[in-house]
Design a protein around this motif. Structure first.
Motif, PDB file in Angstrom:
ATOM      1  N   VAL A   1     -33.491  22.297  -0.586  1.00  0.00           N
ATOM      2  CA  VAL A   1     -33.300  23.086   0.642  1.00  0.00           C
ATOM      3  C   VAL A   1     -34.338  22.701   1.691  1.00  0.00           C
ATOM      4  CG1 VAL A   1     -33.380  25.407   1.627  1.00  0.00           C
ATOM      5  CG2 VAL A   1     -32.167  25.004  -0.536  1.00  0.00           C
ATOM      6  N   MET A   2     -35.593  22.573   1.297  1.00  0.00           N
ATOM      7  CA  MET A   2     -36.645  22.234   2.257  1.00  0.00           C
ATOM      8  C   MET A   2     -36.421  20.840   2.833  1.00  0.00           C
ATOM      9  SD  MET A   2     -38.275  24.993   2.416  1.00  0.00           S
ATOM     10  CE  MET A   2     -39.509  24.424   3.586  1.00  0.00           C
ATOM     11  N   ASP A   3     -35.951  19.902   1.996  1.00  0.00           N
ATOM     12  CA  ASP A   3     -35.642  18.557   2.489  1.00  0.00           C
ATOM     13  C   ASP A   3     -34.513  18.612   3.522  1.00  0.00           C
ATOM     14  OD1 ASP A   3     -37.581  17.493   0.860  1.00  0.00           O
ATOM     15  OD2 ASP A   3     -36.178  16.815  -0.698  1.00  0.00           O
ATOM     16  N   ALA A   4     -33.498  19.426   3.243  1.00  0.00           N
ATOM     17  CA  ALA A   4     -32.370  19.548   4.180  1.00  0.00           C
ATOM     18  C   ALA A   4     -32.819  20.174   5.496  1.00  0.00           C
ATOM     19  CB  ALA A   4     -31.258  20.376   3.541  1.00  0.00           C
ATOM     20  N   ILE A   5     -33.679  21.171   5.412  1.00  0.00           N
ATOM     21  CA  ILE A   5     -34.197  21.819   6.621  1.00  0.00           C
ATOM     22  C   ILE A   5     -34.950  20.816   7.485  1.00  0.00           C
ATOM     23  CG2 ILE A   5     -35.960  23.457   7.412  1.00  0.00           C
ATOM     24  CD1 ILE A   5     -35.090  25.300   5.123  1.00  0.00           C
ATOM     25  N   GLU A   6     -35.780  19.977   6.824  1.00  0.00           N
ATOM     26  CA  GLU A   6     -36.565  18.989   7.578  1.00  0.00           C
ATOM     27  C   GLU A   6     -35.663  17.928   8.186  1.00  0.00           C
ATOM     28  OE1 GLU A   6     -40.342  15.949   6.900  1.00  0.00           O
ATOM     29  OE2 GLU A   6     -39.729  17.332   5.318  1.00  0.00           O
ATOM     30  N   GLU A   7     -34.677  17.447   7.424  1.00  0.00           N
ATOM     31  CA  GLU A   7     -33.779  16.407   7.925  1.00  0.00           C
ATOM     32  C   GLU A   7     -32.964  16.894   9.123  1.00  0.00           C
ATOM     33  OE1 GLU A   7     -31.429  15.382   4.572  1.00  0.00           O
ATOM     34  OE2 GLU A   7     -33.126  14.580   3.408  1.00  0.00           O
TER      35      GLU A   7
ATOM     36  N   THR B   1     -36.472  35.997  -0.971  1.00  0.00           N
ATOM     37  CA  THR B   1     -35.892  37.256  -1.433  1.00  0.00           C
ATOM     38  C   THR B   1     -35.442  37.206  -2.887  1.00  0.00           C
ATOM     39  OG1 THR B   1     -33.770  36.527  -0.511  1.00  0.00           O
ATOM     40  CG2 THR B   1     -35.145  37.963   0.862  1.00  0.00           C
ATOM     41  N   ALA B   2     -35.425  36.001  -3.487  1.00  0.00           N
ATOM     42  CA  ALA B   2     -35.001  35.868  -4.884  1.00  0.00           C
ATOM     43  C   ALA B   2     -35.632  34.616  -5.455  1.00  0.00           C
ATOM     44  CB  ALA B   2     -33.472  35.787  -4.971  1.00  0.00           C
ATOM     45  N   PRO B   3     -35.886  34.618  -6.769  1.00  0.00           N
ATOM     46  CA  PRO B   3     -36.474  33.429  -7.390  1.00  0.00           C
ATOM     47  C   PRO B   3     -35.492  32.272  -7.407  1.00  0.00           C
ATOM     48  CG  PRO B   3     -35.901  35.062  -9.059  1.00  0.00           C
ATOM     49  CD  PRO B   3     -35.684  35.727  -7.735  1.00  0.00           C
ATOM     50  N   VAL B   4     -35.967  31.080  -7.136  1.00  0.00           N
ATOM     51  CA  VAL B   4     -35.148  29.875  -7.202  1.00  0.00           C
ATOM     52  C   VAL B   4     -35.955  28.801  -7.921  1.00  0.00           C
ATOM     53  CG1 VAL B   4     -33.871  30.412  -5.091  1.00  0.00           C
ATOM     54  CG2 VAL B   4     -35.957  29.036  -4.961  1.00  0.00           C
ATOM     55  N   SER B   5     -35.282  27.802  -8.454  1.00  0.00           N
ATOM     56  CA  SER B   5     -35.976  26.729  -9.164  1.00  0.00           C
ATOM     57  C   SER B   5     -36.736  25.852  -8.174  1.00  0.00           C
ATOM     58  CB  SER B   5     -34.976  25.885  -9.943  1.00  0.00           C
ATOM     59  OG  SER B   5     -34.166  25.135  -9.038  1.00  0.00           O
ATOM     60  N   THR B   6     -37.716  25.160  -8.689  1.00  0.00           N
ATOM     61  CA  THR B   6     -38.507  24.256  -7.850  1.00  0.00           C
ATOM     62  C   THR B   6     -37.625  23.160  -7.267  1.00  0.00           C
ATOM     63  OG1 THR B   6     -40.467  24.676  -9.191  1.00  0.00           O
ATOM     64  CG2 THR B   6     -40.493  22.701  -7.818  1.00  0.00           C
ATOM     65  N   ALA B   7     -36.707  22.649  -8.078  1.00  0.00           N
ATOM     66  CA  ALA B   7     -35.831  21.570  -7.615  1.00  0.00           C
ATOM     67  C   ALA B   7     -34.917  22.050  -6.491  1.00  0.00           C
ATOM     68  CB  ALA B   7     -35.004  21.031  -8.782  1.00  0.00           C
TER      69      ALA B   7
ATOM     70  N   ARG C   1     -25.385  27.241   7.490  1.00  0.00           N
ATOM     71  CA  ARG C   1     -24.312  26.599   6.733  1.00  0.00           C
ATOM     72  C   ARG C   1     -24.528  25.088   6.660  1.00  0.00           C
ATOM     73  NH1 ARG C   1     -19.607  28.349   5.049  1.00  0.00           N
ATOM     74  NH2 ARG C   1     -19.768  30.247   6.306  1.00  0.00           N
ATOM     75  N   ASP C   2     -25.022  24.495   7.767  1.00  0.00           N
ATOM     76  CA  ASP C   2     -25.288  23.055   7.756  1.00  0.00           C
ATOM     77  C   ASP C   2     -26.343  22.707   6.708  1.00  0.00           C
ATOM     78  OD1 ASP C   2     -23.526  22.658   9.870  1.00  0.00           O
ATOM     79  OD2 ASP C   2     -25.103  22.948  11.375  1.00  0.00           O
ATOM     80  N   VAL C   3     -27.389  23.543   6.621  1.00  0.00           N
ATOM     81  CA  VAL C   3     -28.442  23.312   5.631  1.00  0.00           C
ATOM     82  C   VAL C   3     -27.867  23.418   4.223  1.00  0.00           C
ATOM     83  CG1 VAL C   3     -30.612  24.193   4.679  1.00  0.00           C
ATOM     84  CG2 VAL C   3     -30.274  24.098   7.160  1.00  0.00           C
ATOM     85  N   ALA C   4     -27.025  24.439   4.001  1.00  0.00           N
ATOM     86  CA  ALA C   4     -26.422  24.630   2.679  1.00  0.00           C
ATOM     87  C   ALA C   4     -25.561  23.432   2.292  1.00  0.00           C
ATOM     88  CB  ALA C   4     -25.594  25.914   2.664  1.00  0.00           C
ATOM     89  N   ASN C   5     -24.770  22.936   3.242  1.00  0.00           N
ATOM     90  CA  ASN C   5     -23.910  21.783   2.959  1.00  0.00           C
ATOM     91  C   ASN C   5     -24.739  20.542   2.652  1.00  0.00           C
ATOM     92  OD1 ASN C   5     -21.586  23.281   3.337  1.00  0.00           O
ATOM     93  ND2 ASN C   5     -21.382  22.745   5.511  1.00  0.00           N
ATOM     94  N   ARG C   6     -25.810  20.307   3.431  1.00  0.00           N
ATOM     95  CA  ARG C   6     -26.649  19.124   3.216  1.00  0.00           C
ATOM     96  C   ARG C   6     -27.348  19.195   1.858  1.00  0.00           C
ATOM     97  NH1 ARG C   6     -29.223  15.223   6.421  1.00  0.00           N
ATOM     98  NH2 ARG C   6     -27.367  15.481   7.694  1.00  0.00           N
ATOM     99  N   ALA C   7     -27.789  20.392   1.474  1.00  0.00           N
ATOM    100  CA  ALA C   7     -28.507  20.554   0.209  1.00  0.00           C
ATOM    101  C   ALA C   7     -27.570  20.683  -0.986  1.00  0.00           C
ATOM    102  CB  ALA C   7     -29.414  21.781   0.278  1.00  0.00           C
ATOM    103  N   GLY C   8     -26.282  20.944  -0.711  1.00  0.00           N
ATOM    104  CA  GLY C   8     -25.322  21.109  -1.788  1.00  0.00           C
ATOM    105  C   GLY C   8     -25.498  22.406  -2.544  1.00  0.00           C
ATOM    106  N   VAL C   9     -25.865  23.471  -1.803  1.00  0.00           N
ATOM    107  CA  VAL C   9     -26.075  24.779  -2.423  1.00  0.00           C
ATOM    108  C   VAL C   9     -25.350  25.820  -1.574  1.00  0.00           C
ATOM    109  CG1 VAL C   9     -28.314  24.106  -3.374  1.00  0.00           C
ATOM    110  CG2 VAL C   9     -28.208  25.219  -1.129  1.00  0.00           C
ATOM    111  N   SER C  10     -25.375  27.065  -2.036  1.00  0.00           N
ATOM    112  CA  SER C  10     -24.732  28.140  -1.288  1.00  0.00           C
ATOM    113  C   SER C  10     -25.635  28.613  -0.144  1.00  0.00           C
ATOM    114  CB  SER C  10     -24.433  29.320  -2.212  1.00  0.00           C
ATOM    115  OG  SER C  10     -25.649  29.931  -2.633  1.00  0.00           O
ATOM    116  N   ILE C  11     -25.011  29.294   0.809  1.00  0.00           N
ATOM    117  CA  ILE C  11     -25.769  29.885   1.906  1.00  0.00           C
ATOM    118  C   ILE C  11     -26.768  30.907   1.359  1.00  0.00           C
ATOM    119  CG2 ILE C  11     -25.603  31.386   3.934  1.00  0.00           C
ATOM    120  CD1 ILE C  11     -22.982  30.005   4.623  1.00  0.00           C
ATOM    121  N   GLY C  12     -26.357  31.629   0.335  1.00  0.00           N
ATOM    122  CA  GLY C  12     -27.250  32.619  -0.264  1.00  0.00           C
ATOM    123  C   GLY C  12     -28.505  31.982  -0.847  1.00  0.00           C
TER     124      GLY C  12
END
Length: 336
Positions: free
Chosen positions: A36-42, A25-31, A5-16
Motif C-alpha cells: 500500500v505504501m509503495d502504491a501511495i508513493e508511486e 484502524t486495523a492490524p495489517v501484515s507488514t507485506a 480506489r486507484d491506490v487499492a487497484n495498484r496495490a492489489g488490495v481492497s479499499i478497506g
C-alpha cells in the motif's frame, strides 16, 4: 488526482485495507502495508484530511504548548512527545509561548480553531484568572506536563517530584560540608518554582540550618536574570560556599556569573542544579545535577492523552509523579 480506489487497484488490495493502513484502524501484515505504501508513493496519493476529519470528527493531531523551544529541557520533551505521537498515528502541532500568558491563550484559541484532538500543556499562567481562561478555551482532553496550575486539578498531569529533586541537591551540598547555601529561584508563582524552593528550605531545616532571605535570589528561569541573581549572591558577606540552581537555563546564568566575577567553581563556590544537559559533561567543571526522566515523562503524557481519546478514559484525573535522580560530578567541593 489519485483516489483511494486507484491506490487499492495498484496495490492489489481492497479499499478497506488501504484505509486500515492509512488510518491505522486495523492490524495489517507488514507485506500488505508495504504494498500500500509503495502504491501511495508511486501514485502521489494524498488523503483528504479535511474530508476525513469531517467524517470521523478527528483530525489525528495533538497540540503541544511549551514555554520555549530553545530550552534544552523543553526541546527534549517535545522530541519525546513527537515520537510517541507519531508511533500512535498522530501529528504534533507545536506552539511556544515565551511564558507569556496572553500568547498562551492565543495559541489555545488557535488549537481550538484547528480542531486538535487533544492538548499537552506546559502552562505559564500564574494570575488568579488564568485557570478559568484556560478552561474556557480547552474543549478537548488535555494533560498538564512539568507544571500544574491551581484551578485545573481535574486535568491529568505528568510531573517531576520537585520537592524531592530540590532536597536531593541541597542534601548533597550539606553532606559535602556546606552550610551557607544560596538558591537561584525560578519565576514566582509557577508551581515548580514554589515546590523547588520549598524542597530547599525543607532540606536546610532538617539539617538544623536556618533559612536566611539574603541567600535567595530570583533567576526567573532565564539566563540573564540568573546572572544578576548570582552576582548578588556572590557579593553577600559572608559569601555562600555553594549555590543551588533550580533549572538548566538558570544554571547557565549561574556558571557564567561565577566565571565573569572572577570566581572558580568549585574551589570558590560549589554548584548543584536541577536539570541536566546532554552536553553537561562539557562544562568545566562537569555539573552535579538532579536529572528528570524527560523521555519517560513525554511518553507518559501521550499515553494519558490517548487513554482519554480512546473512549475509555479513567473516571478520576491521573496524576503521575516521576522520581528524580542525582548525578554527582565535579562542581561540588567537600569542605569541613
Amino acid at each position: 488526482m489519485a483516489t483511494l480506489r486507484d491506490v487499492a487497484n495498484r496495490a492489489g488490495v481492497s479499499i478497506g485495507s488501504v484505509s486500515a493502513v492509512i488510518n491505522r484502524t486495523a492490524p495489517v501484515s507488514t507485506a500488505l502495508r508495504q504494498r500500500v505504501m509503495d502504491a501511495i508513493e508511486e501514485l502521489g496519493y494524498a488523503p483528504d484530511g479535511v474530508a476525513r476529519s469531517l467524517k470521523t470528527g478527528r483530525t489525528r493531531t495533538i497540540g503541544l504548548i511549551i514555554p520555549d523551544i530553545t530550552n534544552p529541557l523543553f526541546a527534549a520533551l517535545a522530541s519525546a512527545i513527537e515520537r510517541a505521537c507519531d508511533a500512535a498515528g498522530y501529528a504534533l502541532v507545536l506552539c511556544a509561548t515565551a511564558d507569556d500568558p496572553e500568547k498562551e491563550l492565543r495559541h489555545l484559541r488557535l488549537m481550538r480553531t484547528q480542531r486538535a484532538d487533544g492538548l499537552i500543556l506546559v502552562l505559564s499562567g500564574v494570575e488568579p484568572g488564568d485557570a478559568g481562561a484556560i478552561r474556557r478555551l480547552v474543549a478537548v482532553p488535555a494533560v498538564l506536563v512539568d507544571r500544574t496550575l491551581r484551578g485545573l486539578a481535574d486535568f491529568d498531569s505528568v510531573t517531576l517530584d520537585n520537592r524531592v529533586a530540590a532536597r536531593m541537591a541541597v542534601e548533597y551540598l550539606i553532606r559535602s560540608g556546606h552550610r551557607r547555601i544560596g538558591i537561584v529561584t525560578g519565576r514566582p508563582g509557577i508551581s515548580i518554582s514554589t515546590e523547588r524552593f520549598e524542597g530547599y528550605r525543607e532540606a536546610l531545616a532538617e539539617a538544623g540550618i536556618g533559612f536566611t532571605e539574603d541567600l535567595a535570589a530570583c533567576g526567573d528561569f532565564r539566563i540573564e536574570a540568573a546572572i544578576e541573581a548570582t552576582v548578588a549572591l556572590l557579593h553577600r558577606r559572608p559569601r555562600p560556599t555553594a549555590i543551588f540552581s533550580t533549572s538548566n537555563l538558570t544554571t547557565i546564568g549561574v556558571m557564567r556569573a561565577i566565571a565573569e566575577q572572577g570566581f572558580r567553581c568549585p574551589q570558590d563556590v560549589s554548584v548543584a542544579a536541577i536539570d541536566d544537559f546532554e552536553w553537561a559533561t562539557a562544562f568545566s567543571p562537569r555539573l552535579t545535577a538532579v536529572v528528570q526522566p524527560v523521555q519517560a515523562i513525554g511518553a507518559r503524557a501521550v499515553d494519558c492523552l490517548l487513554a482519554r481519546l480512546g473512549g475509555t478514559p479513567p473516571a478520576e484525573p491521573a496524576h503521575h509523579v516521576f522520581a528524580p535522580q542525582l548525578v554527582v560530578r565535579d562542581s561540588c567541593r567537600v569542605i569541613g
